[in-house]
Design an enzyme around this catalytic site. Structure first.
Site, short mmCIF file in Angstrom:
data_model
loop_
_atom_site.label_atom_id
_atom_site.label_comp_id
_atom_site.label_asym_id
_atom_site.label_seq_id
_atom_site.Cartn_x
_atom_site.Cartn_y
_atom_site.Cartn_z
N CYS A 97 -33.35 73.04 -72.34
CA CYS A 97 -33.88 71.69 -72.18
C CYS A 97 -34.08 71.00 -73.54
O CYS A 97 -33.97 69.78 -73.63
CB CYS A 97 -35.21 71.74 -71.44
SG CYS A 97 -35.08 72.11 -69.69
N HIS B 169 -34.77 70.77 -62.66
CA HIS B 169 -33.35 70.57 -62.92
C HIS B 169 -32.55 71.81 -62.54
O HIS B 169 -33.10 72.92 -62.46
CB HIS B 169 -33.10 70.26 -64.40
CG HIS B 169 -33.56 68.91 -64.84
ND1 HIS B 169 -34.50 68.75 -65.84
CD2 HIS B 169 -33.23 67.67 -64.43
CE1 HIS B 169 -34.72 67.45 -66.03
NE2 HIS B 169 -33.97 66.77 -65.19
#
Length: 286
Positions: free
Chosen positions: A278, A184
């Site tokens: 995260c 990501h």
């Protein structure tokens, strides 16, 4: 989602940056955490070793204890054996301005996680949006006031960027392409303050790095510390930042810029390719 007129929203929402004071955050215990299907390079490295769930749970709880010590309200979603990646709540939704968005997961193994978030939002009469036809995961979405950076990969599409732009006309939505082997955008870029950001430049093209350098003073993260998620820190306001004690170089650099680095061991959880950012989905910052 539209609430009936008689229903009142029970949860205040709003995030306008990655660094304002964190008030409320959504998390999920790594009760069933496991590398079942390798979906990033970090997981590939630890596939045979896998995750010690007991250690992961203890480390995660220590993180939550620290958040609560700093007056952050922690909202715990129920864990399900069906979802081994559920600890990474950042990906299932994101708050931009006053709006909460439900994500559209880009990997089959994670499809369905977002429904747990949706049920909680419904139970608290909290308004939310859904991007129904376009893949997008929250780890690719980074907000700084009226600017939203969105990482483009197999997990997040350009169509989602276009849809976000329409839904958020007061924001500038900037797509950023990066080497998606790093999972990501927040694994290679993260904003610490209005003027300072972390970056792993190897994952981005030169033009993108120059664009970001024109907006921020960039703290470079080494390849070794990118592997241990050196960019994936969590800012909670007042220049306080959660980071791994193992990432000594980036921690020193952040302290040199005046940040208060809160070190918590997350070494078991990062084996699955995510760290503090995260594992946290902010609902409200002020």
């Amino acid at each position: 989602m539209k609430l009936p007129k008689e229903a009142e929203q029970n949860t205040s929402t709003g995030c306008r940056s990655e660094y304002d004071t964190l008030q409320r955050v959504i998390v999920c215990e790594p009760k069933y955490m496991e590398i079942q299907e390798v979906i990033n390079e970090v997981q590939a490295h630890y596939k045979n070793e896998n995750i010690n769930k007991n250690i992961a749970k203890k480390q995660h709880e220590a993180f939550l204890d620290k958040l609560e010590e700093h007056d952050v309200e922690v909202i715990r979603l129920p864990a399900s054996e069906q979802f081994p990646e559920q600890v990474f709540t950042r990906d299932i939704g994101f708050t931009l301005g006053d709006d909460i968005f439900i994500a559209e997961m880009g990997r089959d193994i994670r499809e369905g996680e977002e429904k747990t978030l949706e049920r909680w939002l419904q139970s608290t009469n909290t308004l939310y949006n859904k991007l129904r036809t376009n893949k997008i995961e929250g780890g690719d979405v980074i907000i700084d006031r009226h600017t939203v950076f969105v990482g483009i990969s197999s997990r997040t599409s350009m169509d989602a960027v276009h849809e976000l732009s329409k839904k958020l006309p007061e924001h500038e939505v900037i797509p950023i392409r990066f080497n998606e082997s790093y999972l990501h955008l927040d694994c290679v870029f993260n904003i610490l303050s209005p003027r300072v950001a972390l970056i792993f430049p190897k994952a981005l093209d030169d033009e993108t790095v120059q664009m970001l350098a024109s907006r921020y003073t960039l703290i470079e993260v080494s390849e070794e510390e990118q592997f241990t998620l050196g960019t994936n820190v969590l800012s909670i306001g007042d220049k306080k930042v959660f980071s791994l004690p193992q990432n000594t170089d980036v921690n020193r650099k952040m302290r040199d810029f005046g940040f208060n680095v809160i070190e918590v061991d997350f070494s078991e959880i990062i084996k699955s390719g995510g760290s503090f950012r995260c594992c946290s989905m902010p609902v409200e910052r002020e």
